[in-house]
Design an enzyme around this catalytic site. Structure first.
Site, PDB file in Angstrom:
ATOM      1  N   LYS A  52       0.848  -1.205   0.000  1.00 56.39           N
ATOM      2  CA  LYS A  52       0.000   0.000   0.000  1.00 56.39           C
ATOM      3  C   LYS A  52       0.883   1.255   0.000  1.00 56.39           C
ATOM      4  CE  LYS A  52      -3.736  -2.467   2.335  1.00 56.39           C
ATOM      5  NZ  LYS A  52      -4.457  -2.777   3.584  1.00 56.39           N
ATOM      6  N   GLN A  96      -3.952  -1.814   9.986  1.00 51.47           N
ATOM      7  CA  GLN A  96      -4.000  -3.136   9.353  1.00 51.47           C
ATOM      8  C   GLN A  96      -4.533  -4.188  10.320  1.00 51.47           C
ATOM      9  OE1 GLN A  96      -3.488  -3.616   6.125  1.00 51.47           O
ATOM     10  NE2 GLN A  96      -3.667  -5.828   6.123  1.00 51.47           N
ATOM     11  N   ASP A 119     -10.468   3.007   4.964  1.00 56.41           N
ATOM     12  CA  ASP A 119     -10.796   1.583   4.858  1.00 56.41           C
ATOM     13  C   ASP A 119     -12.318   1.380   4.823  1.00 56.41           C
ATOM     14  OD1 ASP A 119      -8.935  -0.443   4.572  1.00 56.41           O
ATOM     15  OD2 ASP A 119      -8.280  -0.339   6.666  1.00 56.41           O
TER      16      ASP A 119
END
Ligand code: GUN
Length: 293
Positions: A52, A96, A119
């Site tokens: 990412k 994450q 997200d």
């Protein structure tokens, strides 16, 4: 059978984003800035987060990686989240998952400022998505929608069967595919571990989304002739012929299923790359304050 080429579509979208970055800079503005929080040293999580961050660099975004040890306390992680919420230089960030067992993921998710939640996991974004409002869409489902759209696949009136009900993929995907929207308007069946006969449900699908995390779970006998198959799985299977000792396979028995369907995503080179690209799209939306002006 036609491949839904995540590599090709994600590089097209990334080129478009890179142009948007140049336009921002020529207008005297700063580029988008994505931060990522990685707790512990799980190799898969570390790989995803680093890809990412690398993708940000490729298109001219700023990115910052916050690595913390696996034994960080929940309180210290909440403190970091508070700092990220307050930092005006950071447009969006991700934490994450999964997090270590001693940290309550729900608490962490609720602490993230929904305006920076690229997200799309915060209930504010999830709720807005479910009601058809503008929202940061979760990256994997958003990436799949972009793939279907770019290939001009008609979804209206089709029967979509989703396998797996995770908060990250299966559940939001089922909502998005049933929404009144350009890609959507499907009749959706969401299958999971308590579904009586998953194979029977999948056989009735025009569109299959496999997000169960089991290698080659979807076999040829489960797929209707001409179906569209989206494989979200990223599974490691042992392979002594490879230098690293394993290879990556999806949730679909690709070779055999590919021969039967109209469109299919490869693994790797399909949904995984689109997930990263969708996160970049969300970060640009955050930079431009498009969702929350
Ligand atoms: N773990 C697996 N997928 C994801 C994702 O899309 N975002 C975050 N933050 N963690 C994940």
């Amino acid at each position: 059978m036609q491949l839904l080429d995540g590599r090709k579509i994600s590089s097209q979208i990334k080129e478009e984003l890179a142009i948007e970055v140049k336009d921002l800079i020529s207008a005297g503005e700063r580029p988008p800035h994505l931060a990522a929080v990685l707790v512990g040293d799980d190799p898969a999580s570390s790989f995803y987060v680093k890809s990412k961050v690398k993708s940000c660099k490729e298109i001219g975004f700023e990115s910052t990686l916050f690595q913390r040890p696996a034994d960080i306390s929940e309180r210290d992680l909440l403190e970091l989240i508070d700092q990220l919420n307050k930092n005006p230089e950071i447009d969006g960030y991700i934490v994450q998952l999964p997090l270590p067992k001693h940290i309550n993921e729900e608490k962490i998710n609720l602490a993230i400022d929904h305006r920076k939640d690229v997200d799309g996991f915060h209930p504010m974004n999830f709720g807005r998505m479910a009601q058809g409002m503008t929202a940061f869409l979760p990256a994997t489902p958003y990436g799949i929608l972009m793939l279907l759209e770019k290939y001009g696949i008609e979804t209206s009136g089709k029967h979509c069967v989703v396998i797996g009900r995770s908060n990250i993929v299966g559940s939001p995907m089922s909502i998005l595919m049933s929404r009144k929207s350009k890609v959507g308007n499907c009749t959706v069946t969401l299958t999971h571990s308590r579904t009586k006969d998953i194979a029977e449900e999948v056989r009735r699908a025009d569109i299959v989304v496999a997000a169960i995390g089991k290698p080659s779970f979807v076999t040829e006998d489960m797929v209707k002739e001409g179906a569209i198959v989206i494989d979200v799985g990223i599974n490691r299977v042992e392979d002594s012929s490879r230098k690293r000792g394993y290879r990556i396979v999806g949730d679909v028995d690709f070779e055999k299923v590919a021969a039967k369907c109209s469109f299919i995503t490869p693994v790797p080179g399909g949904v995984g790359l689109m997930t990263v690209t969708a996160l970049l799209k969300n970060t640009m939306l955050a930079r431009k304050r498009s969702i929350y002006p």
